[in-house]
Motif scaffolding. Sequence first.
Motif, PDB file in Angstrom:
ATOM      1  N   SER A 179       0.916  -1.326   0.090  1.00 48.93           N
ATOM      2  CA  SER A 179      -0.044  -0.107   0.071  1.00 48.93           C
ATOM      3  C   SER A 179       1.010   1.434   0.158  1.00 48.93           C
ATOM      4  CB  SER A 179      -0.888   0.228   1.235  1.00 48.93           C
ATOM      5  OG  SER A 179      -1.372   1.252   1.451  1.00 48.93           O
ATOM      6  N   ILE A 180       0.253   2.238  -0.664  1.00 47.88           N
ATOM      7  CA  ILE A 180       0.960   3.771  -0.334  1.00 47.88           C
ATOM      8  C   ILE A 180       1.411   4.066   0.911  1.00 47.88           C
ATOM      9  CG2 ILE A 180       0.422   4.730  -2.609  1.00 47.88           C
ATOM     10  CD1 ILE A 180      -1.768   5.957  -1.234  1.00 47.88           C
ATOM     11  N   ASN A 181       0.761   3.327   2.157  1.00 46.79           N
ATOM     12  CA  ASN A 181       1.199   3.629   3.523  1.00 46.79           C
ATOM     13  C   ASN A 181       2.196   2.722   3.995  1.00 46.79           C
ATOM     14  OD1 ASN A 181      -0.373   1.426   4.493  1.00 46.79           O
ATOM     15  ND2 ASN A 181      -2.205   2.571   4.565  1.00 46.79           N
ATOM     16  N   GLY A 182       2.575   1.748   3.131  1.00 48.84           N
ATOM     17  CA  GLY A 182       3.841   0.834   3.643  1.00 48.84           C
ATOM     18  C   GLY A 182       3.354  -0.445   3.955  1.00 48.84           C
ATOM     19  N   GLU A 183       2.250  -0.718   4.151  1.00 50.53           N
ATOM     20  CA  GLU A 183       1.491  -2.237   4.547  1.00 50.53           C
ATOM     21  C   GLU A 183       1.664  -3.046   3.257  1.00 50.53           C
ATOM     22  OE1 GLU A 183      -2.403  -2.926   6.686  1.00 50.53           O
ATOM     23  OE2 GLU A 183      -2.608  -1.086   5.911  1.00 50.53           O
ATOM     24  N   ILE A 184       1.811  -4.234   3.651  1.00 49.60           N
ATOM     25  CA  ILE A 184       2.275  -5.262   2.719  1.00 49.60           C
ATOM     26  C   ILE A 184       1.184  -6.353   3.205  1.00 49.60           C
ATOM     27  CG2 ILE A 184       3.754  -7.175   1.630  1.00 49.60           C
ATOM     28  CD1 ILE A 184       6.097  -5.309   1.809  1.00 49.60           C
ATOM     29  N   ALA A 185       0.592  -6.989   1.916  1.00 48.86           N
ATOM     30  CA  ALA A 185      -0.307  -8.341   2.187  1.00 48.86           C
ATOM     31  C   ALA A 185       0.038  -9.054   0.944  1.00 48.86           C
ATOM     32  CB  ALA A 185      -1.821  -7.946   2.329  1.00 48.86           C
ATOM     33  N   PHE A 186      -0.068 -10.422   1.249  1.00 44.97           N
ATOM     34  CA  PHE A 186       0.302 -11.388   0.329  1.00 44.97           C
ATOM     35  C   PHE A 186      -0.652 -12.626   0.318  1.00 44.97           C
ATOM     36  CE2 PHE A 186       2.965 -11.623   3.794  1.00 44.97           C
ATOM     37  CZ  PHE A 186       3.062 -13.238   4.198  1.00 44.97           C
ATOM     38  N   GLY A 231       0.717  -1.286  -4.835  1.00 42.88           N
ATOM     39  CA  GLY A 231      -0.384  -1.742  -5.768  1.00 42.88           C
ATOM     40  C   GLY A 231       0.122  -3.551  -5.671  1.00 42.88           C
ATOM     41  N   VAL A 232      -0.636  -4.358  -6.508  1.00 37.84           N
ATOM     42  CA  VAL A 232      -0.455  -5.635  -6.518  1.00 37.84           C
ATOM     43  C   VAL A 232       0.501  -5.969  -7.677  1.00 37.84           C
ATOM     44  CG1 VAL A 232      -1.577  -7.784  -7.324  1.00 37.84           C
ATOM     45  CG2 VAL A 232      -2.668  -6.329  -5.365  1.00 37.84           C
ATOM     46  N   LEU A 233       1.387  -6.868  -7.381  1.00 39.57           N
ATOM     47  CA  LEU A 233       2.206  -7.345  -8.588  1.00 39.57           C
ATOM     48  C   LEU A 233       2.245  -8.788  -8.202  1.00 39.57           C
ATOM     49  CD1 LEU A 233       5.292  -7.984  -7.439  1.00 39.57           C
ATOM     50  CD2 LEU A 233       5.649  -5.753  -8.035  1.00 39.57           C
ATOM     51  N   HIS A 272      -5.730  -4.700  -4.968  1.00 40.59           N
ATOM     52  CA  HIS A 272      -4.714  -3.647  -5.729  1.00 40.59           C
ATOM     53  C   HIS A 272      -5.500  -2.144  -5.446  1.00 40.59           C
ATOM     54  CE1 HIS A 272      -2.432  -1.953  -8.851  1.00 40.59           C
ATOM     55  NE2 HIS A 272      -3.363  -1.631  -9.442  1.00 40.59           N
ATOM     56  N   LEU A 273      -6.846  -2.316  -5.465  1.00 44.33           N
ATOM     57  CA  LEU A 273      -7.205  -0.893  -5.304  1.00 44.33           C
ATOM     58  C   LEU A 273      -6.973  -0.479  -3.714  1.00 44.33           C
ATOM     59  CD1 LEU A 273     -10.761  -1.601  -7.126  1.00 44.33           C
ATOM     60  CD2 LEU A 273      -8.972   0.380  -7.692  1.00 44.33           C
ATOM     61  N   MET A 279      -6.018   2.322   1.558  1.00 49.47           N
ATOM     62  CA  MET A 279      -6.910   1.815   2.628  1.00 49.47           C
ATOM     63  C   MET A 279      -6.465   0.632   3.383  1.00 49.47           C
ATOM     64  SD  MET A 279     -10.009   2.192  -0.281  1.00 49.47           S
ATOM     65  CE  MET A 279     -11.267   2.019   0.845  1.00 49.47           C
ATOM     66  N   PRO A 280      -6.855   0.337   4.652  1.00 48.15           N
ATOM     67  CA  PRO A 280      -6.105  -0.667   5.185  1.00 48.15           C
ATOM     68  C   PRO A 280      -6.425  -1.900   4.716  1.00 48.15           C
ATOM     69  CG  PRO A 280      -8.046   0.556   6.584  1.00 48.15           C
ATOM     70  CD  PRO A 280      -7.892   1.103   4.955  1.00 48.15           C
ATOM     71  N   LEU A 281      -5.419  -2.803   4.885  1.00 49.05           N
ATOM     72  CA  LEU A 281      -5.134  -4.119   4.202  1.00 49.05           C
ATOM     73  C   LEU A 281      -5.765  -5.407   5.183  1.00 49.05           C
ATOM     74  CD1 LEU A 281      -1.830  -3.886   2.242  1.00 49.05           C
ATOM     75  CD2 LEU A 281      -4.040  -3.028   1.532  1.00 49.05           C
ATOM     76  N   PRO A 282      -6.555  -6.145   4.602  1.00 50.74           N
ATOM     77  CA  PRO A 282      -6.984  -7.113   5.508  1.00 50.74           C
ATOM     78  C   PRO A 282      -5.957  -8.621   5.697  1.00 50.74           C
ATOM     79  CG  PRO A 282      -7.938  -7.626   3.398  1.00 50.74           C
ATOM     80  CD  PRO A 282      -7.029  -6.385   3.149  1.00 50.74           C
ATOM     81  N   VAL A 283      -6.092  -9.296   6.789  1.00 53.07           N
ATOM     82  CA  VAL A 283      -5.262 -10.502   6.879  1.00 53.07           C
ATOM     83  C   VAL A 283      -5.859 -11.296   5.601  1.00 53.07           C
ATOM     84  CG1 VAL A 283      -4.712 -12.514   7.907  1.00 53.07           C
ATOM     85  CG2 VAL A 283      -4.604 -10.326   9.224  1.00 53.07           C
ATOM     86  N   ILE A 284      -4.977 -11.754   4.912  1.00 54.04           N
ATOM     87  CA  ILE A 284      -5.475 -12.486   3.783  1.00 54.04           C
ATOM     88  C   ILE A 284      -5.554 -14.042   4.071  1.00 54.04           C
ATOM     89  CG2 ILE A 284      -4.956 -13.588   1.428  1.00 54.04           C
ATOM     90  CD1 ILE A 284      -3.870 -10.732   0.858  1.00 54.04           C
TER      91      ILE A 284
END
Length: 354
Positions: A179-186, A231-233, A272-273, A279-284
Amino acid sequence: MKNIGIFGGGQLAKMIALEGYQMGLNFNIYDKNEDACSKSLASKFYNYDFLDKDKIADFFNDNDVCTYEFENISPNFLKEYEYKIPQGVKALELLQDRYTEKNFINSLDDIKSVNFSLADDINFNTPYIIKSRRNGYDGKGQIFVEDNTEIDNKFLTKDYIAEQFLPGIQEYSVVIGRSINGEIAFYEPIHNVHKKGILYTSNFADNIGTNIKDKMISNAKKIITALEYNGVLCVEYFVKDGQIYVNEIAPRVHNSGHLTIEGANISQFKLHLLCILGMPLPVINCYHEYYMINVLGQDLKYMESMQNDKFFSKCYFHIYGKDSNETNRKVGHITFKNSDNLLERVKLNINGTV
Ligand code: ADP
Ligand code: MG
């Protein structure tokens, strides 16, 4: 309401917009193909060439945030507006050329690709694959070479790379978002089966150990961070004899990630959005019983008849609505829970690459 501009109007744009309208977003889409399959989802459809600098500038002015769903736009046209592109320009610059892409991969600590070189200076033995440096996808622009005498000299130039062919590989991908706020989710690594260079099936990997999975995820984190990409890659991997090789990196949502629409608690498109909007990323959570199968032009008619067959009523059908159903062109996909050997039954109808 936020206006999101998408460069590229194919199925990836379509699935991003389908998710985004539910989030109250508005979408404008730019594509040179007047029949691009996401056109009907665009509030404003920009039908111009990707070399039209003025129209690209207008598009940026019309949108609050822009994203790209394919790699082949000129980074020079985007630089001035980089503050509106969370994915940034660096990823495009490095990844739209397989030679700079592989040099980047090997420059990272503890990450490698298979052996490669420019095609005018091949320093390993056959078998190898010649790949065009730019514009290749779905195995296009690739030549398998078993014997040096059979290769046409016109490919042995700096416009191509040669890559050692690895027989008997397994293929995986990691879809990751920052995320633009630095959070990562995978997502967990996805196991991919290709037929003649085109993706056939994807499911969350059950056939490899935790060590390899963890390493693929940590590689993907290093890659997304080094690219300063928001974003998503997707990182594609080859695995052989316990060794992990990065095959390629797609700076966008990815075909293997279509699995996540039904096969996870959040789709790669929504992720990605969330990433590009901060916006906050959920636990996947990933659902291992799901499979995704790609449908190519020649099998669309079978897919349509499956939709009318009660036996397949638990399948999720995604038809992209493309302007042509050419052989080996991706026109849809099907996702399903693989209970009662449904995978085998679906495969009888949907054959993949011919
Ligand atoms: P594309 O951009 O067309 O996806 P890739 O480089 O990912 O190009 O190649 C497509 C597919 O071809 C891969 O997913 C894999 O199945 C096969 N392939 C490509 N390079 C190699 C290689 N060096 N060794 C073995 N298989 C390969
Ligand atoms: Mg690939």
